[in-house]
Scaffold this motif. Sequence first.
Motif, PDB file in Angstrom:
ATOM      1  N   GLU A  83       0.828  -1.207   0.000  1.00 55.11           N
ATOM      2  CA  GLU A  83       0.000   0.000   0.000  1.00 55.11           C
ATOM      3  C   GLU A  83       0.864   1.260   0.000  1.00 55.11           C
ATOM      4  O   GLU A  83       0.551   2.246  -0.680  1.00 55.11           O
ATOM      5  CB  GLU A  83      -0.935  -0.006   1.204  1.00 55.11           C
ATOM      6  N   LEU A  84       1.961   1.236   0.744  1.00 56.02           N
ATOM      7  CA  LEU A  84       2.863   2.380   0.771  1.00 56.02           C
ATOM      8  C   LEU A  84       3.470   2.617  -0.607  1.00 56.02           C
ATOM      9  O   LEU A  84       3.544   3.760  -1.078  1.00 56.02           O
ATOM     10  CB  LEU A  84       3.970   2.163   1.797  1.00 56.02           C
ATOM     11  N   ARG A  87       0.847   4.294  -2.752  1.00 56.37           N
ATOM     12  CA  ARG A  87       0.573   5.686  -2.406  1.00 56.37           C
ATOM     13  C   ARG A  87       1.736   6.605  -2.784  1.00 56.37           C
ATOM     14  O   ARG A  87       1.522   7.736  -3.223  1.00 56.37           O
ATOM     15  CB  ARG A  87       0.273   5.809  -0.912  1.00 56.37           C
ATOM     16  N   GLU A  90       1.513   7.151  -6.505  1.00 58.89           N
ATOM     17  CA  GLU A  90       0.418   8.068  -6.823  1.00 58.89           C
ATOM     18  C   GLU A  90       0.763   9.509  -6.465  1.00 58.89           C
ATOM     19  O   GLU A  90       0.220  10.447  -7.055  1.00 58.89           O
ATOM     20  CB  GLU A  90      -0.850   7.625  -6.101  1.00 58.89           C
ATOM     21  N   ALA A  91       1.666   9.682  -5.489  1.00 57.20           N
ATOM     22  CA  ALA A  91       2.105  11.027  -5.099  1.00 57.20           C
ATOM     23  C   ALA A  91       3.253  11.535  -5.968  1.00 57.20           C
ATOM     24  O   ALA A  91       3.773  12.624  -5.730  1.00 57.20           O
ATOM     25  CB  ALA A  91       2.529  11.028  -3.631  1.00 57.20           C
ATOM     26  N   ASP A 226       0.556   5.323  10.360  1.00 55.39           N
ATOM     27  CA  ASP A 226      -0.315   6.019   9.420  1.00 55.39           C
ATOM     28  C   ASP A 226       0.418   6.259   8.101  1.00 55.39           C
ATOM     29  O   ASP A 226       1.319   7.099   8.016  1.00 55.39           O
ATOM     30  CB  ASP A 226      -0.751   7.353  10.043  1.00 55.39           C
ATOM     31  N   LEU A 227       0.033   5.538   7.055  1.00 60.86           N
ATOM     32  CA  LEU A 227       0.704   5.681   5.770  1.00 60.86           C
ATOM     33  C   LEU A 227       0.456   7.047   5.142  1.00 60.86           C
ATOM     34  O   LEU A 227       1.304   7.552   4.400  1.00 60.86           O
ATOM     35  CB  LEU A 227       0.254   4.570   4.815  1.00 60.86           C
ATOM     36  N   ASP A 228      -0.688   7.662   5.443  1.00 58.83           N
ATOM     37  CA  ASP A 228      -0.930   9.018   4.957  1.00 58.83           C
ATOM     38  C   ASP A 228       0.106   9.978   5.534  1.00 58.83           C
ATOM     39  O   ASP A 228       0.577  10.890   4.832  1.00 58.83           O
ATOM     40  CB  ASP A 228      -2.339   9.483   5.348  1.00 58.83           C
ATOM     41  N   GLU A 229       0.461   9.777   6.808  1.00 48.42           N
ATOM     42  CA  GLU A 229       1.483  10.630   7.421  1.00 48.42           C
ATOM     43  C   GLU A 229       2.833  10.427   6.754  1.00 48.42           C
ATOM     44  O   GLU A 229       3.583  11.390   6.533  1.00 48.42           O
ATOM     45  CB  GLU A 229       1.574  10.342   8.920  1.00 48.42           C
ATOM     46  N   VAL A 231       3.473   9.541   3.626  1.00 51.05           N
ATOM     47  CA  VAL A 231       3.486  10.203   2.320  1.00 51.05           C
ATOM     48  C   VAL A 231       3.532  11.720   2.484  1.00 51.05           C
ATOM     49  O   VAL A 231       4.254  12.418   1.760  1.00 51.05           O
ATOM     50  CB  VAL A 231       2.265   9.774   1.488  1.00 51.05           C
ATOM     51  N   ALA A 232       2.773  12.246   3.456  1.00 50.87           N
ATOM     52  CA  ALA A 232       2.756  13.699   3.684  1.00 50.87           C
ATOM     53  C   ALA A 232       4.140  14.210   4.068  1.00 50.87           C
ATOM     54  O   ALA A 232       4.572  15.283   3.614  1.00 50.87           O
ATOM     55  CB  ALA A 232       1.737  14.050   4.763  1.00 50.87           C
ATOM     56  N   GLN A 235       6.257  14.287   0.939  1.00 46.31           N
ATOM     57  CA  GLN A 235       5.855  15.390   0.075  1.00 46.31           C
ATOM     58  C   GLN A 235       6.371  16.724   0.614  1.00 46.31           C
ATOM     59  O   GLN A 235       6.819  17.587  -0.157  1.00 46.31           O
ATOM     60  CB  GLN A 235       4.338  15.427  -0.059  1.00 46.31           C
TER      61      GLN A 235
END
Length: 248
Positions: A83-84, A87, A90-91, A226-229, A231-232, A235
């Motif tokens: 999943e990482l 993501r 995709e980023a 948290d994979l969103d964290e 990626v953030a 970025q």
Amino acid sequence: MRSKFKGPVVQRRDQVDGSTTDQRLLDSRGDSGWLHTDPWRVMRIQAEFVEGFGALAELGPAIAVFGSARTPVDHPSYAAAEELGRRLAEAGFAVITGGGPGAMEAANKGASEAGGVSVGLGIELPFETGLNDWSDVGINFRYFFARKTMFVKYSQGFAVLPGGVGTLDELFEAMTLVQTRKVTSFPIVLIGTDYWRGLVDWLRDTVAAEGKIAVEDLDMLTLTDDLDEVVALMQAARDADAGEASER
């Protein structure tokens, strides 16, 4: 079928030798014949750098994802790595791994299936047989130090999944480079709070407490599930690099 990679060369069946290039370079025991062959090894080492630089020079923003080669396909860490990889792709990031099985394969798979650039940097080992099938760009190295240079030179951050000695080696090398300011804007994220918390506690309560590192050195690490964290953070580092480049 028994097989082994030696850099770009594959050996199979009875042509598989019993040692690695690193081992022969570092082993000074025996007669003095190595004194006359080491200068020629410099040419092979140089070739590895040239191959790596040539293959990755136009890679673009990339994140190194590390984790255990022993992670089973049905393990939560495999799913997290896959999943990482997706993501990050995709980023807009390329994903660089060690090219092996387990968590590395999962991250390469996620990136490749998402249409991103999936890179595997393999290493000659006596018990692994080359790059995983999801490494769309692959380089096999003989020397660990040449391979490590590629990770650091072409990655803007490290995402570290649960792993063993090799993963710890990569983690602490990244920490050393950040601590000594050999690299800048280089986030290091530990993914898996239950797995990594004991290490972080030891660094704080023992290593920092005894003055071996500064407490502030621990700020270089982010511990999360948290994979969103993840990626953030990557970025944000990319944006910071772009802002600094535009000011120069």
